[in-house]
Design a protein around this motif. Structure first.
Motif: not given
Length: 268
Positions: A115-137
Motif C-alpha cells: 500500500s501507499a499513501n500519496l499526497e498531491i500539492k500542485d500549482s498551475l500556470n493557467v492561460t486565460t482567454t475572454t469571449e464577449t457574449i453580449d454587452t453585459t456577459t
C-alpha cells in the motif's frame, strides 16, 4: 519354545546377522533423530529471524531519497507474516487489504500486500482567454497542460461566465475539468538480508507520505513438504548378501517381498 530359542542363540551366524541388523537400525534411527533436530533448529531460527525483522520494520519509517534522474524515491523495510501463526495484531493489519482487494479469508496464494499513501500539492500556470457574449456577459476560458514525461501529465480546462448588471458582477456558470496521469514504479529488493519496498515517481507535485509491504509465508506448508521417515512394504529384486534357510550367509541374487524402514535423510 525354550529349545527353539536355544537353537537360535546357538547359531552364531544368525545371532551375528540379527545383531548387525539391530546396530544398523539403531544407527539409522539416530541419524534420523539428528536430521529432525536440525530441521527443528532451522525452523526456530527462521521464526526468530522473522520476529526480529518485524520488530525492526515496526521501528522503521519512510526514507525519501532521489534517484539518478532526480525523481523522488521512497523506501521502507518490509514485514513478514506467517499465515500459519498469525498474531492478532497482524490479522488486524491484513484485514484492510482483504476488504479493499476482495482477497480470500485465508490469504491463500497471496504473496505480498502493498500500500501507499500519496499526497498531491500542485500549482498551475493557467492561460486565460475572454469571449464577449453580449454587452453585459463575458466568458473566461482557462487552460493548462503539462507533460512531465514517463507517463506523468496534467491537463486543466474550464470556463467561467460572468454577467455585469446593477453595477456588480454575477457568476452565471463555472466548470473545470482536471485530467492527471500518474506513473509509479515499485520493487521489493533484498538489502543486507532484509526485504525493502522501493517506490518512485517523477510527478513533481506528488509526495509519498507512507508505504508498506507485507510478505506472506506459510511455515506449516513448508513443514508438510519435508520428507518423513516411514515403513514401506515393497517388492525387491537384487544382488547382495543373503541368509538362506540353513542360516548360512552368502552372496548372490535375491528376490522377495519385505517390510522396510526408510529414514527421511536417505530419501531422494
Amino acid at each position: 519354545m525354550k529349545d527353539k530359542i536355544k537353537n537360535i542363540l546357538s547359531n552364531k551366524t544368525l545371532v551375528t546377522f540379527i545383531a548387525g541388523a539391530l546396530v544398523v537400525m539403531l544407527f539409522l534411527r539416530q541419524c534420523n533423530s539428528i536430521e529432525n533436530l536440525k530441521q527443528d533448529v532451522k525452523l526456530a531460527q527462521e521464526d526468530a529471524g522473522r520476529q526480529l525483522n518485524n520488530f525492526k520494520a515496526a521501528q522503521d519509517s519512510v526514507t525519501i531519497l532521489r534517484n539518478d534522474n532526480g525523481d523522488q524515491l521512497a523506501q521502507i523495510r518490509s514485514y513478514e507474516f506467517d499465515l500459519s501463526n498469525m498474531q492478532s495484531s497482524q490479522a488486524k493489519l491484513t484485514k484492510k487489504y482483504q476488504k479493499a482487494l476482495a482477497l480470500n479469508k485465508d490469504l491463500k496464494e497471496v504473496n505480498s500486500l502493498i500500500s501507499a499513501n500519496l499526497e498531491i500539492k500542485d500549482s498551475l500556470n493557467v492561460t486565460t482567454t475572454t469571449e464577449t457574449i453580449d454587452t453585459t456577459t463575458t466568458k473566461v476560458t482557462f487552460s493548462s497542460a503539462e507533460d512531465f514525461g514517463n507517463g506523468n501529465s496534467r491537463e486543466l480546462t474550464g470556463f467561467s461566465t460572468f454577467k455585469y448588471e446593477f453595477e456588480q458582477f454575477k457568476v452565471l456558470e463555472t466548470k473545470f475539468e482536471l485530467t492527471q496521469t500518474l506513473s509509479l514504479m515499485a520493487a521489493i529488493e533484498n538489502v543486507d538480508g532484509a526485504d525493502r519496498l522501493k517506490l518512485s515517481t517523477s510527478y513533481p507535485g506528488l509526495e509519498i507520505k507512507d508505504i508498506e509491504n507485507i510478505n506472506l509465508v506459510n511455515s506449516r506448508l513448508n513443514r508438510q513438504d519435508q520428507k518423513k521417515s516411514r515403513w514401506i512394504v515393497g517388492f525387491g529384486v537384487g544382488y547382495g548378501i543373503n541368509l538362506n534357510n540353513n542360516q548360512v550367509i552368502s552372496t548372490g541374487p535375491s528376490i522377495g517381498v519385505g517390510l522396510y524402514w526408510s529414514p527421511k535423510f536417505l530419501q531422494f
